[in-house]
Design a protein around this motif. Structure first.
Motif, PDB file in Angstrom:
ATOM      1  N   ARG A 122      -0.641   1.403  -5.084  1.00 49.46           N
ATOM      2  CA  ARG A 122       0.308   0.510  -4.437  1.00 49.46           C
ATOM      3  C   ARG A 122       1.694   0.920  -4.917  1.00 49.46           C
ATOM      4  O   ARG A 122       1.833   1.507  -5.999  1.00 49.46           O
ATOM      5  N   ARG A 154      -6.392  -8.582  10.023  1.00 51.10           N
ATOM      6  CA  ARG A 154      -7.324  -9.314   9.149  1.00 51.10           C
ATOM      7  C   ARG A 154      -7.744 -10.621   9.837  1.00 51.10           C
ATOM      8  O   ARG A 154      -8.905 -11.002   9.811  1.00 51.10           O
ATOM      9  N   ARG A 192       0.850  -1.184   0.000  1.00 49.67           N
ATOM     10  CA  ARG A 192       0.000   0.000   0.000  1.00 49.67           C
ATOM     11  C   ARG A 192       0.892   1.243   0.000  1.00 49.67           C
ATOM     12  O   ARG A 192       1.863   1.308   0.750  1.00 49.67           O
ATOM     13  N   HIS A 249      -1.115  -5.834   9.022  1.00 52.82           N
ATOM     14  CA  HIS A 249      -2.345  -6.029   8.258  1.00 52.82           C
ATOM     15  C   HIS A 249      -2.847  -7.461   8.406  1.00 52.82           C
ATOM     16  O   HIS A 249      -4.024  -7.706   8.676  1.00 52.82           O
ATOM     17  N   CYS A 308     -12.126  -6.091  -0.060  1.00 56.17           N
ATOM     18  CA  CYS A 308     -12.977  -5.472   0.964  1.00 56.17           C
ATOM     19  C   CYS A 308     -13.474  -6.505   1.970  1.00 56.17           C
ATOM     20  O   CYS A 308     -14.135  -7.475   1.595  1.00 56.17           O
TER      21      CYS A 308
HETATM   22  C1  HEM Z   1     -20.654  -1.062  -1.773  1.00 57.63           C
HETATM   23  C2  HEM Z   1     -19.958  -1.022  -0.661  1.00 57.63           C
HETATM   24  C3  HEM Z   1     -18.455  -1.131  -0.579  1.00 57.63           C
HETATM   25  C4  HEM Z   1     -17.504  -0.993  -1.556  1.00 57.63           C
HETATM   26  C5  HEM Z   1     -17.714  -0.716  -3.037  1.00 57.63           C
HETATM   27  C6  HEM Z   1     -16.213  -1.190  -0.934  1.00 57.63           C
HETATM   28  C7  HEM Z   1     -14.997  -1.168  -1.614  1.00 57.63           C
HETATM   29  C8  HEM Z   1     -13.779  -1.403  -1.029  1.00 57.63           C
HETATM   30  C9  HEM Z   1     -12.516  -1.389  -1.724  1.00 57.63           C
HETATM   31  C10 HEM Z   1     -12.338  -1.101  -3.209  1.00 57.63           C
HETATM   32  C11 HEM Z   1     -11.538  -1.663  -0.831  1.00 57.63           C
HETATM   33  C12 HEM Z   1     -10.020  -1.749  -1.084  1.00 57.63           C
HETATM   34  C13 HEM Z   1      -9.311  -0.506  -0.607  1.00 57.63           C
HETATM   35  C14 HEM Z   1      -7.824  -0.599  -0.736  1.00 57.63           C
HETATM   36  O1  HEM Z   1      -7.232  -1.604  -0.398  1.00 57.63           O
HETATM   37  O2  HEM Z   1      -7.181   0.331  -1.196  1.00 57.63           O
HETATM   38  C15 HEM Z   1     -12.181  -1.856   0.441  1.00 57.63           C
HETATM   39  C16 HEM Z   1     -11.514  -2.163   1.600  1.00 57.63           C
HETATM   40  C17 HEM Z   1     -12.108  -2.181   2.842  1.00 57.63           C
HETATM   41  N1  HEM Z   1     -13.457  -2.112   3.101  1.00 57.63           N
HETATM   42 FE1  HEM Z   1     -14.935  -1.907   1.759  1.00 57.63          FE
HETATM   43  N2  HEM Z   1     -16.403  -1.435   0.399  1.00 57.63           N
HETATM   44  C18 HEM Z   1     -17.758  -1.425   0.660  1.00 57.63           C
HETATM   45  C19 HEM Z   1     -18.368  -1.674   1.875  1.00 57.63           C
HETATM   46  C20 HEM Z   1     -17.707  -1.949   3.053  1.00 57.63           C
HETATM   47  C21 HEM Z   1     -18.335  -2.281   4.310  1.00 57.63           C
HETATM   48  C22 HEM Z   1     -19.845  -2.431   4.541  1.00 57.63           C
HETATM   49  C23 HEM Z   1     -17.336  -2.404   5.233  1.00 57.63           C
HETATM   50  C24 HEM Z   1     -17.393  -2.734   6.714  1.00 57.63           C
HETATM   51  C25 HEM Z   1     -18.387  -2.513   7.520  1.00 57.63           C
HETATM   52  C26 HEM Z   1     -16.071  -2.162   4.548  1.00 57.63           C
HETATM   53  C27 HEM Z   1     -14.828  -2.169   5.146  1.00 57.63           C
HETATM   54  C28 HEM Z   1     -13.631  -2.166   4.460  1.00 57.63           C
HETATM   55  C29 HEM Z   1     -12.328  -2.256   5.107  1.00 57.63           C
HETATM   56  C30 HEM Z   1     -12.064  -2.307   6.597  1.00 57.63           C
HETATM   57  C31 HEM Z   1     -11.367  -2.284   4.085  1.00 57.63           C
HETATM   58  C32 HEM Z   1      -9.849  -2.434   4.226  1.00 57.63           C
HETATM   59  C33 HEM Z   1      -9.555  -3.914   3.970  1.00 57.63           C
HETATM   60  C34 HEM Z   1      -8.092  -4.294   3.996  1.00 57.63           C
HETATM   61  O3  HEM Z   1      -7.236  -3.530   3.566  1.00 57.63           O
HETATM   62  O4  HEM Z   1      -7.820  -5.417   4.434  1.00 57.63           O
HETATM   63  N3  HEM Z   1     -16.347  -1.904   3.226  1.00 57.63           N
HETATM   64  N4  HEM Z   1     -13.537  -1.706   0.308  1.00 57.63           N
END
Ligand code: HEM
Length: 432
Positions: A304, A74, A45, A70, A373
């Motif tokens: 990244r 996770r 990242r 991370h 996500c």
């Molecule tokens: C339509 C709804 C959603 C979309 C389109 C979305 C999209 C994404 C994307 C593209 C990432 C990657 C970000 C990155 O690594 O740069 C991400 C990561 C993440 N999202 Fe979502 N998200 C959504 C809903 C949610 C919900 C409901 C939650 C939790 C309640 C959530 C929690 C997270 C977390 C904590 C990460 C970081 C994961 C990691 O790096 O291990 N997201 N999301």
């Protein structure tokens, strides 16, 4: 920026150098080459694109730059997002959606009712994520008012993008972050909600309860960081995609009719609506898939950085320290990937022969690999339940003059949440 990047890809092809050490990809191979698990020690990242909004620049959450931290976070949080855990949140999702439907239904006496759907859906998804994380909503829908953290996270959309540009000037960045008060506000909110949960001894399914039952595997800074990240990442994204889907349905009456007919004929009463059965509705799934293609929640690149001497990405040699990413908006709207790329056609997800050459597999709104996500299963359940209940209860449409704020929305890291004013009508008002 998203539109400009699309124009550049249309002119120069699938790989475009956007800055001295920054390359954007829309080539199909790039998803795996950049984000996959096996690359996570070679490509990390990029801290410049994800500046920590803490005064000392430290991160104790899932968005950390450290691969080992991370992996630790996770492992601790994954069980709270398993299929089984997500099913336990379903009653919460119904309850919050019902509050929302009741509130809007009470307003229907006004025949010319126009509501700012962006606002209402942000309130709802913010309440919902709080309810899932802490076991209690913020009552934004009930009070028809933004919680201070929601108001701030809306402002953060442009603020955090500005911080990205000055991140190299550490002193200025730290001063701005301190000035914003962001850290204090969110930490206070997290601690207050956790204390409430502890003193209520609530057994309602929630992520905080899961952490308690697991014996408190996170220290205070990690709880502050991770629960803040969940509240921010889990609300505005889901709220935005629901606004986008509702907008596209309003501007495509035939799609609205098909989606509403599908939901209304599947459930004899609103009380019968349940996620197991909503999952079986293909058109409902397709209307959301198509909104995610047209306006991905993260339209620009999730950067990244190459941390080894050099690496091949989509057959292109990329040297150390280069920032690389897939630009989702440019990829999803590119004419070489999709037929009628700028038009909303849920049918492309349902084997319509007109779209047989579409590259549907490129649409990865939740990305893939190590940072996929964590909340995608929960997000899908929320979107299915909210949309099904909206379609069961209401018709809606939008006047031409009210379309511009959505069509011309700017996007920084995520989209600016411009107001989308729709005309909300009792179910059955719009004739086929
Ligand atoms: C339509 C709804 C959603 C979309 C389109 C979305 C999209 C994404 C994307 C593209 C990432 C990657 C970000 C990155 O690594 O740069 C991400 C990561 C993440 N999202 Fe979502 N998200 C959504 C809903 C949610 C919900 C409901 C939650 C939790 C309640 C959530 C929690 C997270 C977390 C904590 C990460 C970081 C994961 C990691 O790096 O291990 N997201 N999301």
């Amino acid at each position: 920026m998203h539109r400009h990047v699309l124009r550049l890809h249309e002119k120069y092809g699938a790989v475009v150098r956007l800055g001295p050490s920054e390359v954007s990809f829309i080539d199909g191979a790039a998803w795996k080459d950049i984000y996959s698990l096996k690359r996570c020690r070679q490509i990390e990242r990029d801290p410049k694109s994800f500046p920590a909004l803490t005064p000392n620049g430290a991160r104790f959450d899932l968005l950390t730059y450290s691969p080992s931290d991370h992996a630790k976070y996770r492992k601790i949080l994954n069980p709270s997002f398993s299929e089984k855990a997500t099913r336990e949140y379903e009653p919460t999702i119904h309850q919050d959606t019902d509050t929302f439907i009741k509130k809007l239904s009470a307003k229907l006496q006004d025949r010319d009712l126009k509501i700012n759907l962006t606002q209402w859906l942000q309130w709802l998804t913010f309440d919902m994520v709080a309810d899932v994380v802490f076991g209690e909503p913020f009552d934004c829908v009930t009070d028809e008012r933004s919680h201070p953290c929601l108001a701030l996270s809306m402002d953060l959309v442009s603020f955090s993008s500005f911080v990205v540009f000055v991140a190299w000037w550490t002193g200025l960045k730290n001063f701005l972050v301190k000035l914003s008060g962001v850290e204090g506000l969110f930490i206070n909110m997290v601690r207050k909600q956790c204390d409430k949960n502890l003193s209520s001894k609530s057994e309602k399914a929630s992520i905080f309860l899961n952490l308690r039952k697991a014996g408190g595997p996170l220290n205070q800074a990690e709880i502050d960081g991770n629960l803040t990240a969940l509240v921010i990442a889990g609300s505005e994204t889901t709220g935005f995609i629901l606004t986008a889907t509702s907008y596209y349905l309003a501007t495509n009456p035939e799609c609205f009719r098909k989606a509403a007919d599908e939901v209304r004929s599947a459930f004899p009463s609103a009380a019968n609506i349940n996620d197991d059965d909503i999952r079986k509705l293909p058109y409902l799934r397709a209307v959301v898939d198509e909104a995610l293609r047209m306006t991905p929640a993260e339209p620009n690149g999730l950067a990244r950085k190459v941390v080894i001497d050099g690496i091949d990405i989509a057959n292109q040699y990329i040297p150390k320290n280069t920032a690389i990413y897939v630009s989702q908006f440019a990829q999803n709207r590119h004419s070489s990937h999709f037929h009628l790329a700028d038009e909303y056609h849920p049918e492309r997800w349902l084997n319509d022969p007109r779209f047989k050459n579409d590259s549907l597999e490129l649409v990865q709104p939740f990305i893939q690999g190590v940072n996929v996500c964590i909340g995608r299963g929960l997000a899908w359940m929320e979107m299915r339940v909210i949309l099904a209940k909206m379609l069961w209860n209401f018709d809606w449409t939008i006047e031409v003059k009210d379309r511009e704020p959505f069509e011309k929305a700017k996007a920084w890291h995520v989209w600016m949440k411009n107001p989308v004013h729709i005309k909300l009508l009792p179910r059955g008002t719009l004739k086929a």
